[in-house]
Design a protein around this motif. Structure first.
Motif, short mmCIF file in Angstrom:
data_model
loop_
_atom_site.label_atom_id
_atom_site.label_comp_id
_atom_site.label_asym_id
_atom_site.label_seq_id
_atom_site.Cartn_x
_atom_site.Cartn_y
_atom_site.Cartn_z
N PRO A 68 5.08 7.71 -3.29
CA PRO A 68 4.16 8.46 -2.44
C PRO A 68 2.78 8.57 -3.06
CG PRO A 68 5.60 9.95 -3.59
CD PRO A 68 6.04 8.57 -3.96
N ASP A 69 2.11 7.42 -3.16
CA ASP A 69 0.83 7.37 -3.85
C ASP A 69 -0.33 7.14 -2.89
OD1 ASP A 69 -0.99 7.30 -5.88
OD2 ASP A 69 -0.55 5.26 -6.47
N GLY A 70 -0.05 6.64 -1.71
CA GLY A 70 -1.10 6.34 -0.76
C GLY A 70 -0.53 5.61 0.43
N ASP A 71 -1.35 5.34 1.41
CA ASP A 71 -0.90 4.66 2.60
C ASP A 71 -1.39 3.22 2.56
OD1 ASP A 71 0.07 4.03 5.06
OD2 ASP A 71 -1.58 4.96 6.15
N PHE A 72 -0.46 2.32 2.33
CA PHE A 72 -0.79 0.90 2.25
C PHE A 72 -0.53 0.18 3.57
CE2 PHE A 72 -0.07 2.01 -2.16
CZ PHE A 72 -1.16 1.41 -2.77
N ALA A 73 -0.19 0.95 4.62
CA ALA A 73 0.18 0.33 5.88
C ALA A 73 -0.94 -0.52 6.46
CB ALA A 73 0.60 1.41 6.88
N ALA A 74 -2.16 -0.02 6.47
CA ALA A 74 -3.27 -0.79 7.04
C ALA A 74 -3.51 -2.07 6.23
CB ALA A 74 -4.53 0.06 7.07
N ASP A 75 -3.43 -1.98 4.93
CA ASP A 75 -3.62 -3.17 4.10
C ASP A 75 -2.52 -4.18 4.34
OD1 ASP A 75 -5.86 -2.03 3.07
OD2 ASP A 75 -4.97 -1.46 1.16
N MET A 76 -1.29 -3.70 4.47
CA MET A 76 -0.18 -4.63 4.70
C MET A 76 -0.24 -5.24 6.09
SD MET A 76 2.93 -2.93 2.63
CE MET A 76 2.79 -2.68 0.87
N LEU A 77 -0.76 -4.48 7.07
CA LEU A 77 -0.95 -5.06 8.40
C LEU A 77 -2.00 -6.16 8.37
CD1 LEU A 77 -0.78 -1.91 10.67
CD2 LEU A 77 0.88 -3.77 10.54
N LEU A 78 -3.05 -5.98 7.58
CA LEU A 78 -4.05 -7.04 7.45
C LEU A 78 -3.46 -8.27 6.77
CD1 LEU A 78 -7.27 -5.04 6.55
CD2 LEU A 78 -6.85 -6.38 8.60
N THR A 79 -2.62 -8.06 5.78
CA THR A 79 -1.96 -9.20 5.13
C THR A 79 -1.01 -9.88 6.11
OG1 THR A 79 -2.16 -8.12 3.00
CG2 THR A 79 -0.63 -9.94 3.14
N ASN A 80 -0.36 -9.11 6.97
CA ASN A 80 0.50 -9.71 8.00
C ASN A 80 -0.31 -10.62 8.92
OD1 ASN A 80 2.74 -8.44 7.03
ND2 ASN A 80 2.74 -6.82 8.57
N ARG A 81 -1.56 -10.28 9.17
CA ARG A 81 -2.41 -11.15 10.01
C ARG A 81 -2.62 -12.51 9.35
NH1 ARG A 81 -7.66 -8.13 12.02
NH2 ARG A 81 -8.05 -10.22 12.83
N ILE A 82 -2.68 -12.54 8.02
CA ILE A 82 -2.78 -13.84 7.34
C ILE A 82 -1.53 -14.66 7.62
CG2 ILE A 82 -2.88 -14.99 5.10
CD1 ILE A 82 -4.51 -12.63 4.08
N TRP A 117 -8.86 -9.71 -1.49
CA TRP A 117 -7.69 -8.98 -1.96
C TRP A 117 -6.46 -9.29 -1.12
CZ3 TRP A 117 -6.07 -7.13 -6.19
CH2 TRP A 117 -5.05 -6.20 -6.23
N PHE A 118 -6.64 -9.46 0.18
CA PHE A 118 -5.50 -9.74 1.05
C PHE A 118 -4.97 -11.15 0.86
CE2 PHE A 118 -8.08 -6.51 3.23
CZ PHE A 118 -7.18 -5.46 3.10
N TYR A 119 -5.87 -12.12 0.68
CA TYR A 119 -5.41 -13.47 0.39
C TYR A 119 -4.71 -13.52 -0.97
CZ TYR A 119 -7.71 -15.59 4.37
OH TYR A 119 -8.07 -15.95 5.64
N TYR A 120 -5.25 -12.82 -1.93
CA TYR A 120 -4.63 -12.77 -3.25
C TYR A 120 -3.23 -12.15 -3.16
CZ TYR A 120 -3.84 -11.50 -8.11
OH TYR A 120 -3.29 -11.35 -9.34
#
Length: 122
Positions: A32-46, A69-72
């Protein structure tokens, strides 16, 4: 030791130190350190669309430039995804490896620039 061995020592030591600092995130399925959902959704778009042209979401209604960062993280998930039980752990490992690379580059290049030799004791 030659300069490559010294650089390898810096890389290994910094990686181990960062792994110790991030052990809570690496050892748990979720933290429970933060919400990574938006970042993971952007990576899903890749994965879904094959490309991404925007960066992180922002609370001020604009996207930060650059999706590096998302491509990495997509590459790290592809390479190390089998090793971990969650994407957060793979992303944490990717962050550790990237930071260790920056630390190693900085240590070696600054000592070469300032001391004209690779000296890691400083």
């Amino acid at each position: 030791m030659n300069s490559f061995q010294k650089a390898a020592v810096v890389f290994v030591v910094s990686t181990l130190y960062l792994v110790c600092l991030a052990w809570a995130a690496l050892s748990n399925h979720s933290i429970p350190d933060g919400d990574f959902a938006a970042d993971m959704l952007l990576t899903n778009r890749i994965w879904d669309e094959g490309y991404l042209l925007v960066g992180h979401y922002s609370r001020w209604q604009f996207n930060h430039p650059g999706p590096f960062w998302f491509y990495y993280n997509a590459i790290v998930e592809f390479v190390f995804g089998w090793f971990f039980s969650s994407r957060l752990q793979a992303w944490q490992l990717g962050s550790i490896l990237l930071n260790s690379t920056f630390i190693t580059f900085s240590a070696v290049s600054l000592s070469k620039l300032l001391l004209n030799k690779v000296c890691i004791k400083y």
